[in-house]
Design an enzyme around this catalytic site. Structure first.
Site, PDB file in Angstrom:
ATOM      1  N   HIS A 176     -28.314  55.927 -16.983  1.00  0.00           N
ATOM      2  CA  HIS A 176     -27.522  56.017 -15.755  1.00  0.00           C
ATOM      3  C   HIS A 176     -27.991  57.149 -14.831  1.00  0.00           C
ATOM      4  O   HIS A 176     -28.051  56.967 -13.613  1.00  0.00           O
ATOM      5  CB  HIS A 176     -26.051  56.211 -16.117  1.00  0.00           C
ATOM      6  CG  HIS A 176     -25.115  55.672 -15.099  1.00  0.00           C
ATOM      7  ND1 HIS A 176     -23.929  55.059 -15.427  1.00  0.00           N
ATOM      8  CD2 HIS A 176     -25.167  55.638 -13.753  1.00  0.00           C
ATOM      9  CE1 HIS A 176     -23.296  54.674 -14.327  1.00  0.00           C
ATOM     10  NE2 HIS A 176     -24.026  55.023 -13.302  1.00  0.00           N
ATOM     11  N   ASP A 209     -23.548  43.647 -12.514  1.00  0.00           N
ATOM     12  CA  ASP A 209     -23.895  45.024 -12.842  1.00  0.00           C
ATOM     13  C   ASP A 209     -22.642  45.782 -13.273  1.00  0.00           C
ATOM     14  O   ASP A 209     -21.653  45.840 -12.543  1.00  0.00           O
ATOM     15  CB  ASP A 209     -24.513  45.698 -11.601  1.00  0.00           C
ATOM     16  CG  ASP A 209     -24.939  47.127 -11.882  1.00  0.00           C
ATOM     17  OD1 ASP A 209     -26.090  47.315 -12.296  1.00  0.00           O
ATOM     18  OD2 ASP A 209     -24.118  48.051 -11.680  1.00  0.00           O
ATOM     19  N   TYR A 239     -17.833  52.789 -15.859  1.00  0.00           N
ATOM     20  CA  TYR A 239     -17.040  52.092 -14.835  1.00  0.00           C
ATOM     21  C   TYR A 239     -15.729  51.546 -15.403  1.00  0.00           C
ATOM     22  O   TYR A 239     -14.813  51.248 -14.644  1.00  0.00           O
ATOM     23  CB  TYR A 239     -17.807  50.905 -14.251  1.00  0.00           C
ATOM     24  CG  TYR A 239     -19.090  51.221 -13.537  1.00  0.00           C
ATOM     25  CD1 TYR A 239     -19.393  52.509 -13.103  1.00  0.00           C
ATOM     26  CD2 TYR A 239     -20.021  50.215 -13.286  1.00  0.00           C
ATOM     27  CE1 TYR A 239     -20.591  52.781 -12.462  1.00  0.00           C
ATOM     28  CE2 TYR A 239     -21.209  50.478 -12.635  1.00  0.00           C
ATOM     29  CZ  TYR A 239     -21.502  51.757 -12.222  1.00  0.00           C
ATOM     30  OH  TYR A 239     -22.674  52.014 -11.587  1.00  0.00           O
ATOM     31  N   LYS A 252     -25.176  50.298 -18.465  1.00  0.00           N
ATOM     32  CA  LYS A 252     -25.858  51.590 -18.354  1.00  0.00           C
ATOM     33  C   LYS A 252     -25.369  52.584 -19.410  1.00  0.00           C
ATOM     34  O   LYS A 252     -24.196  52.581 -19.788  1.00  0.00           O
ATOM     35  CB  LYS A 252     -25.635  52.191 -16.961  1.00  0.00           C
ATOM     36  CG  LYS A 252     -25.985  51.249 -15.817  1.00  0.00           C
ATOM     37  CD  LYS A 252     -25.751  51.891 -14.470  1.00  0.00           C
ATOM     38  CE  LYS A 252     -25.882  50.873 -13.354  1.00  0.00           C
ATOM     39  NZ  LYS A 252     -24.704  49.999 -13.242  1.00  0.00           N
TER      40      LYS A 252
END
Length: 328
Positions: free
Chosen positions: A126, A58, A63, A93
């Site tokens: 998200h 994931d 990120y 996402k």
């Protein structure tokens, strides 16, 4: 899916996503690190996870871990840990500032470029809100929040799936109400809703709604996001969970993960510590008793992290729920 640590892979329960028929391990490996680590450290952790048998990874554009994940996949193939990318299940996402109908396709193309992949297995919205275009950062101000145009954004997400850029599409941090808004017009319903989930925030109402609509709940922060600005030690320090762990000869973390598996939820675990990576996989050859499950079920509920990436006018972290009218 298979190869590499085959015996380990086969012990991890899988879920078949309704919209694509794609098989997904219900225990996924998260790549969001707090405090931040170097791309090289992220890559090393992912390679170790693949060696141990993790096949579901994931990530998200925000990120900053898409590129190291892509590098790790390439290296895992060259090392013979896996035969091809097809053995992995990769989720990314759509960040809030790209949550506009005309920006979804460029955003997924950018993620695929970062990952050096031709397709994702799952692409998620998200958060159920938009931010000012171009705002790729945490700690954004309340005035940067814009109501999302669900129709245009979800229609573009459906186009991503139709074009083969992703095998499935879904959402993250959506309430029953906002899921219902999507389901009212969607031609391809969300396959997944990824939300905060642990024994102290078990999302019963939301899970019932998702189950009734064929949507798999995947939980993040299954241990309460301990060690982050937005999380706490409430889960890991819970006396009931500690008692059950002592009785079983397990860790509190293992109790939480086993409980989630028995609840039928998918879970994203995040540890770059090799020993804890192994421990997170050691939850499939034992089970909780009926009484233990009932004790966990009776735990008082309190929302934990809820993605506190926003700041108020004084620079204090706030949850999205404190900024956003209605359920998040």
């Amino acid at each position: 899916m298979g190869s590499g640590s085959e015996a380990t892979c086969l012990t991890i329960p899988e879920h078949v996503l309704t919209s694509s028929g794609r098989r997904m391990q219900r225990l996924g490996f998260g790549t969001a690190a707090y405090p931040l680590v170097t791309p090289e450290a992220t890559k090393r952790a992912i390679l170790q996870a693949i060696e141990l048998g993790y096949r579901h990874f994931d990530t998200a554009y925000i990120y900053g871990s898409e590129q190291p994940l892509g590098d790790a996949i390439g290296e895992a193939i060259s090392l013979g840990l896996i035969k091809s990318r097809d053995e992995l299940f990769i989720t990314s996402k759509l960040w809030c500032c790209d949550a506009y109908g005309d920006l979804v396709l460029p955003a997924i193309h950018r993620s695929l470029q970062n990952l050096k992949l031709e397709y994702l297995d799952l692409y998620l919205i998200h958060w159920p809100l938009s931010l000012e275009r171009g705002l790729y950062e945490f700690g954004v101000r309340k005035e940067a929040i814009v109501p999302m145009d669900f129709v245009s954004v979800w229609t573009a997400m459906e186009e991503c799936q139709r074009l083969g850029l992703t095998k499935s599409i879904g959402v993250s941090n959506f309430s029953c109400k906002k899921l219902a808004d999507i389901l009212a017009f969607a031609k391809i319903p969300p396959a997944v809703n990824q939300v905060e989930f642990n024994p102290l925030w078990n999302q019963k109402k939301l899970r019932e709604f998702c189950n009734a609509n064929g949507i798999l709940v995947i939980g993040y922060s299954p241990l309460g996001a301990s060690g982050t600005l937005w999380g706490s030690n409430q889960v890991l320090e819970n006396e009931v969970l500690k008692e059950i762990a002592d009785t079983k000869g397990k860790t509190v973390a293992q109790i939480c993960l086993r409980w989630a598996m028995e609840e039928g939820v998918g879970v994203i675990v995040k540890s770059f510590n090799g020993e804890r990576m192994k421990q997170n996989l050691e939850i499939f050859d034992w089970s909780l008793s009926e009484e233990e499950s009932k004790r966990i079920d009776r735990l008082p509920q309190s929302r934990g992290c809820t993605g506190e990436f926003l700041v108020d006018e004084h620079g204090n972290f706030k949850t999205v729920g404190e900024f956003w009218d209605g359920e998040v």
